[in-house]
Enzyme design. Structure first.
Site, short mmCIF file in Angstrom:
data_model
loop_
_atom_site.label_atom_id
_atom_site.label_comp_id
_atom_site.label_asym_id
_atom_site.label_seq_id
_atom_site.Cartn_x
_atom_site.Cartn_y
_atom_site.Cartn_z
N ASP A 14 0.82 -1.22 0.00
CA ASP A 14 0.00 0.00 0.00
C ASP A 14 0.85 1.27 0.00
O ASP A 14 0.45 2.29 0.54
CB ASP A 14 -0.96 0.02 1.22
CG ASP A 14 -1.72 -1.28 1.33
OD1 ASP A 14 -2.26 -1.73 0.32
OD2 ASP A 14 -1.76 -1.86 2.44
N LYS A 17 2.28 2.05 -5.26
CA LYS A 17 2.96 1.54 -6.46
C LYS A 17 2.16 1.83 -7.74
O LYS A 17 2.73 2.14 -8.76
CB LYS A 17 3.18 0.03 -6.34
CG LYS A 17 4.17 -0.35 -5.26
CD LYS A 17 4.28 -1.84 -5.11
CE LYS A 17 3.07 -2.49 -4.52
NZ LYS A 17 2.76 -2.16 -3.12
N GLY A 18 0.83 1.70 -7.63
CA GLY A 18 -0.02 1.88 -8.81
C GLY A 18 0.20 3.23 -9.47
O GLY A 18 0.36 3.33 -10.68
N ALA A 40 -3.65 -7.90 -4.07
CA ALA A 40 -3.13 -6.56 -4.31
C ALA A 40 -4.28 -5.59 -4.58
O ALA A 40 -5.37 -5.99 -4.97
CB ALA A 40 -2.19 -6.57 -5.52
N GLY A 41 -4.02 -4.32 -4.36
CA GLY A 41 -5.00 -3.30 -4.68
C GLY A 41 -4.27 -2.06 -5.11
O GLY A 41 -3.65 -1.39 -4.29
N HIS A 42 -4.24 -1.79 -6.42
CA HIS A 42 -3.49 -0.65 -6.92
C HIS A 42 -4.46 0.43 -7.37
O HIS A 42 -5.28 0.22 -8.26
CB HIS A 42 -2.59 -1.08 -8.09
CG HIS A 42 -1.48 -1.98 -7.64
ND1 HIS A 42 -0.60 -2.61 -8.49
CD2 HIS A 42 -1.10 -2.35 -6.39
CE1 HIS A 42 0.26 -3.32 -7.78
NE2 HIS A 42 -0.03 -3.19 -6.51
N THR A 131 -5.93 -11.59 3.29
CA THR A 131 -6.98 -10.89 2.57
C THR A 131 -8.11 -11.84 2.20
O THR A 131 -9.07 -11.42 1.56
CB THR A 131 -6.41 -10.26 1.27
OG1 THR A 131 -5.86 -11.32 0.48
CG2 THR A 131 -5.34 -9.24 1.57
N ARG A 145 2.10 -29.46 -6.37
CA ARG A 145 2.07 -29.86 -7.79
C ARG A 145 0.90 -30.76 -8.17
O ARG A 145 0.15 -30.45 -9.06
CB ARG A 145 3.40 -30.50 -8.23
CG ARG A 145 4.55 -29.49 -8.24
CD ARG A 145 5.87 -30.13 -7.98
NE ARG A 145 5.91 -30.66 -6.62
CZ ARG A 145 6.78 -31.54 -6.17
NH1 ARG A 145 7.70 -32.02 -6.98
NH2 ARG A 145 6.75 -31.95 -4.92
N GLN A 228 2.08 -6.10 -3.25
CA GLN A 228 2.40 -6.13 -1.81
C GLN A 228 3.65 -5.28 -1.52
O GLN A 228 3.92 -4.37 -2.26
CB GLN A 228 2.59 -7.57 -1.31
CG GLN A 228 1.31 -8.42 -1.32
CD GLN A 228 0.94 -8.90 -2.70
OE1 GLN A 228 1.75 -9.47 -3.41
NE2 GLN A 228 -0.30 -8.69 -3.11
N THR A 243 2.97 -12.58 2.94
CA THR A 243 2.18 -13.21 1.89
C THR A 243 2.98 -14.41 1.35
O THR A 243 4.04 -14.74 1.90
CB THR A 243 1.80 -12.18 0.80
OG1 THR A 243 0.83 -12.78 -0.06
CG2 THR A 243 3.01 -11.70 0.01
N THR A 304 -8.44 -3.65 -1.01
CA THR A 304 -9.00 -4.97 -1.29
C THR A 304 -10.02 -5.39 -0.24
O THR A 304 -11.05 -5.96 -0.56
CB THR A 304 -7.85 -6.01 -1.38
OG1 THR A 304 -6.95 -5.57 -2.38
CG2 THR A 304 -8.37 -7.39 -1.73
P1 IMP Z 1 -2.47 -12.85 1.87
O1 IMP Z 1 -1.54 -12.34 0.84
O2 IMP Z 1 -3.93 -12.60 1.54
O3 IMP Z 1 -2.21 -14.29 2.20
O4 IMP Z 1 -2.24 -12.04 3.24
C1 IMP Z 1 -1.02 -12.18 3.99
C2 IMP Z 1 -0.62 -10.85 4.61
O5 IMP Z 1 -0.24 -9.94 3.58
C3 IMP Z 1 -1.75 -10.14 5.37
O6 IMP Z 1 -1.19 -9.42 6.44
C4 IMP Z 1 -2.31 -9.17 4.34
O7 IMP Z 1 -2.95 -8.08 4.95
C5 IMP Z 1 -1.03 -8.77 3.64
N1 IMP Z 1 -1.25 -8.32 2.26
C6 IMP Z 1 -1.44 -9.09 1.18
N2 IMP Z 1 -1.56 -8.35 0.08
C7 IMP Z 1 -1.39 -7.07 0.46
C8 IMP Z 1 -1.36 -5.82 -0.25
O8 IMP Z 1 -1.48 -5.75 -1.47
N3 IMP Z 1 -1.16 -4.71 0.53
C9 IMP Z 1 -0.98 -4.77 1.87
N4 IMP Z 1 -0.98 -5.91 2.56
C10 IMP Z 1 -1.19 -7.06 1.86
#
Ligand code: IMP
Length: 433
Positions: A14, A17-18, A40-42, A131, A145, A228, A243, A304
């Site tokens: 967060d 980057k977007g 992700a959320g851009h 998420t 696999r 991320q 993640t 997200t």
């Molecule tokens: P997951 O990627 O959904 O498995 O989440 C694992 C950890 O990464 C959690 O703490 C999420 O909040 C964090 N996370 C995953 N994607 C993002 C992102 O794009 N921005 C910020 N935190 C993220």
């Protein structure tokens, strides 16, 4: 010959980057995602329009740009299709001529999202705070696999039916045995739904590694768009609160199918403070009025999931570590307008444990470190409209310069607001954006 550019987050995601990818990608032929998935959320703002992208690369908003979803992405066809339709509904072109999906990417299936929810619920207070997009379970099956589904499998209904039947039998047994889950997945219904995605997306599916390597050979620039942030990296982040993919510049070659040299100029994105969503250690966290102010002024709620983000001071120890790890060439400092109203700002420049300095960044000891802070004066002027470094208040210029000194790298780009024009080029190797 256009130089490739890699854009990665140096904190917990967060960072903005977007916006930077959107600005920088103008000079490239392709924007390629290499890690993560719909977690992700851009956010990109173009004119008066705001776009929140999860899976589709940010380059989709630039006409004539090729967009690649690489083999390292956990690809959720349901989210991708929803995003494509939403973009088309807003007049943005998204089709086989500008969107390319790796046939080798692993697919996020319904059982991955279910596993993510069941696992988190069973962990109770020890949960990771994911998420819930099925990201971890999808990568777990990739590593297993025999239970993985790849994008290519969606294109042949017979192959898909066999694969889904095989995996669903296993997952139903696991979910019932492990979590007492009594709503078995329906293999036939899942096959029908995902074969339909295969038909809708099929023309966009290709060998994206070949595509990108040909682009490199032809001297066309690629912008690798990180997801991320580096502190969430599966190997180098604050494990286990991370993640499940390689999100640093080290993840680009294998996640996109290009040689390590193709990483090019590395831009590390850093927020002027720190935020984190989900569980895990956060030494500079301000669970107080300062954190609340940063959250409100920075609109720190997940793109997200909508979850409020934890906020705190800039942690230069962590950023120096992640910048070194990815060989960052320049920093883009984002959201500099947010902390400005504070009377003074702090930067964490060192950690100690029991009074002893801590040399190396060690995620396993983060919950015990005490932060050593440097205090700098804040600035009261609103800086959102400023487009030149010299126009910034002296205190803001000083804050940027100190960050450069502490990190030992130039701050090339400074963002003072969400719009494309709210961007200042400072010591950047990129002469224009
Ligand atoms: P997951 O990627 O959904 O498995 O989440 C694992 C950890 O990464 C959690 O703490 C999420 O909040 C964090 N996370 C995953 N994607 C993002 C992102 O794009 N921005 C910020 N935190 C993220």
């Amino acid at each position: 010959m256009t130089q490739n550019i890699t854009v990665i987050g140096l904190q917990w995601g967060d960072e903005g980057k977007g916006k930077v990818v959107d600005a920088i990608s103008r000079r490239c032929r392709y924007v390629a995602r290499f890690c993560g998935g719909a977690n992700a959320g851009h956010t990109v703002i173009v004119g008066s329009e705001k776009y929140a992208l999860h899976l589709i690369p940010s380059g989709i908003l630039r006409e004539g740009m090729g967009n690649v979803i690489g083999n390292g992405v956990a690809f959720d066809p349901a989210v991708a299709w929803e995003e494509i339709e939403a973009l088309r509904g807003r007049g943005i072109h998204a089709d086989a001529d500008n969107l390319h999906i790796s046939a080798a990417a692993n697919v996020v299936m319904p059982w991955h999202k279910l596993a993510d929810r069941l696992s988190e619920a069973s962990l109770g207070a020890d949960k990771i705070g994911t998420t819930a997009r099925g990201i971890g379970p999808c990568y777990a099956d990739k590593a297993t696999r025999s239970t993985a589904v790849r994008v290519a499998d969606l294109l042949d209904e017979q192959v898909l039916a066999e694969r889904v039947a095989h995996v669903v039998a296993i997952k139903n047994a696991v979910f019932a045995g492990l979590y007492n889950h009594d709503e078995p997945l329906d293999a036939a219904a899942i096959t029908a739904e995902y074969a339909d995605y295969g038909k809708k997306l099929g023309a966009m599916v290709t060998n994206t590694g070949v595509l990108l390597r040909q682009a490199i050979a032809a001297g066309e620039g690629i912008c690798f768009e990180g997801g991320q942030g580096s502190l969430l990296d599966i190997d180098h982040g604050t494990f286990p609160f991370v993640t499940s993919s390689s999100v640093t510049a080290c993840g680009v070659p294998s996640g996109a199918g290009v040689p390590p040299k193709a990483v090019g100029h590395v831009v590390g994105i850093v927020k002027a403070y720190t935020s984190r969503v989900g569980a895990g250690p956060f030494p500079t966290e301000q669970d107080n009025e300062i954190g609340n102010l940063l959250r409100e002024r920075g609109h720190e709620y997940g793109t997200t999931t909508g979850r409020p983000r934890r906020c705190g001071w800039l942690d230069a120890v962590a950023v120096r570590y992640t910048a070194d790890l990815s060989g960052v060439d320049e920093i883009a400092l984002m959201l500099l307008d947010v902390p400005g109203t504070l009377e003074s700002l702090r930067i964490c420049t060192g950690y100690t444990i029991g009074g002893e300095p801590v040399d190396a960044y060690d995620a396993s000891r983060l919950d015990r470190v005490e932060c050593q802070y440097e205090e700098l004066p804040g600035w009261s002027a609103e800086i959102e409209g400023m487009t030149r470094f010299e126009d910034l208040p002296g205190e803001a210029q000083h804050y940027v310069s100190r960050i450069e000194e502490i990190l030992g790298r130039p701050v090339g780009i400074i963002s003072v607001g969400p719009r494309r024009d709210q961007t200042i080029l400072h010591h950047s190797a990129l002469e224009t954006l």
